[in-house]
Design a protein around this motif. Structure first.
Motif, PDB file in Angstrom:
ATOM      1  N   ASP A  63      34.548  30.167 139.426  1.00  0.00           N
ATOM      2  CA  ASP A  63      34.772  30.725 138.095  1.00  0.00           C
ATOM      3  C   ASP A  63      36.072  31.505 138.117  1.00  0.00           C
ATOM      4  N   ALA A  64      36.901  31.305 137.092  1.00  0.00           N
ATOM      5  CA  ALA A  64      38.213  31.945 137.027  1.00  0.00           C
ATOM      6  C   ALA A  64      38.250  32.933 135.863  1.00  0.00           C
ATOM      7  N   LEU A  65      38.508  34.192 136.175  1.00  0.00           N
ATOM      8  CA  LEU A  65      38.676  35.232 135.164  1.00  0.00           C
ATOM      9  C   LEU A  65      40.163  35.479 135.005  1.00  0.00           C
ATOM     10  N   VAL A  66      40.687  35.232 133.825  1.00  0.00           N
ATOM     11  CA  VAL A  66      42.099  35.471 133.560  1.00  0.00           C
ATOM     12  C   VAL A  66      42.214  36.656 132.597  1.00  0.00           C
ATOM     13  N   THR A  67      43.165  37.549 132.872  1.00  0.00           N
ATOM     14  CA  THR A  67      43.465  38.676 131.996  1.00  0.00           C
ATOM     15  C   THR A  67      44.965  38.678 131.739  1.00  0.00           C
ATOM     16  N   VAL A  68      45.340  38.639 130.472  1.00  0.00           N
ATOM     17  CA  VAL A  68      46.762  38.702 130.121  1.00  0.00           C
ATOM     18  C   VAL A  68      47.200  40.158 130.256  1.00  0.00           C
TER      19      VAL A  68
ATOM     20  N   LEU B   7      45.273  34.198 124.025  1.00  0.00           N
ATOM     21  CA  LEU B   7      44.998  35.538 124.550  1.00  0.00           C
ATOM     22  C   LEU B   7      46.257  36.377 124.467  1.00  0.00           C
ATOM     23  N   ASN B   8      46.078  37.624 124.059  1.00  0.00           N
ATOM     24  CA  ASN B   8      47.154  38.605 123.989  1.00  0.00           C
ATOM     25  C   ASN B   8      46.959  39.661 125.074  1.00  0.00           C
ATOM     26  N   THR B   9      47.953  40.506 125.242  1.00  0.00           N
ATOM     27  CA  THR B   9      47.896  41.571 126.242  1.00  0.00           C
ATOM     28  C   THR B   9      46.557  42.298 126.184  1.00  0.00           C
TER      29      THR B   9
ATOM     30  N   GLY C 152      57.100  34.280 126.834  1.00  0.00           N
ATOM     31  CA  GLY C 152      57.010  34.757 128.207  1.00  0.00           C
ATOM     32  C   GLY C 152      55.774  35.639 128.327  1.00  0.00           C
ATOM     33  N   PHE C 153      54.958  35.407 129.341  1.00  0.00           N
ATOM     34  CA  PHE C 153      53.778  36.258 129.501  1.00  0.00           C
ATOM     35  C   PHE C 153      53.391  36.366 130.966  1.00  0.00           C
TER      36      PHE C 153
END
Length: 114
Positions: free
Chosen positions: A59-64, A80-82, A101-102
């Motif tokens: 499972d992959a948790l991504v946070t911007v 997804l935003n900051t 760019g993020f």
């Protein structure tokens, strides 16, 4: 004393977004932890760059952590935003796209037996 996190200063207040920078046409990553059970990586994407469709055993948790990104998980699109996070379930195809760019932090938790 063992250090389980690498490429990051210990006992220092910091911003994860400051750990990586991407120039035009680049995706830059820095691995903070990698073993059989967990992977923690920070990424910086320049506008228009992507990571093509792939799958993971965990499972992959991504946070911007800066900017805005588009994530496609099993055909469904998420913007997804900051400060926003999304779990991309194990064994579902997913991709990442830089609308601008993020930067993001990716934590993947793997099953005990693979």
């Amino acid at each position: 004393m063992d250090k389980f996190l690498k490429n990051i200063n210990h006992e220092e207040v910091l911003k994860l977004a400051d750990l990586v920078e991407a120039s035009d046409g680049q995706v830059v990553s820095k691995t903070l932890a990698q073993n059989d059970y967990v992977s923690i990586t920070v990424f910086a994407f320049s506008k228009g760059e992507e990571i093509s469709t792939h799958e993971s055993d965990g499972d992959a948790l991504v946070t911007v952590i800066d900017g805005k990104g588009k994530f496609i998980v099993d055909g469904k699109e998420y913007i997804l935003n900051t400060g926003e996070s999304l779990v991309m379930p194990a064994r579902k195809p997913h991709s990442v796209h830089a609308i601008e760019g993020f930067k993001m932090q990716l934590t993947v938790v793997f099953p005990l037996e693979r």
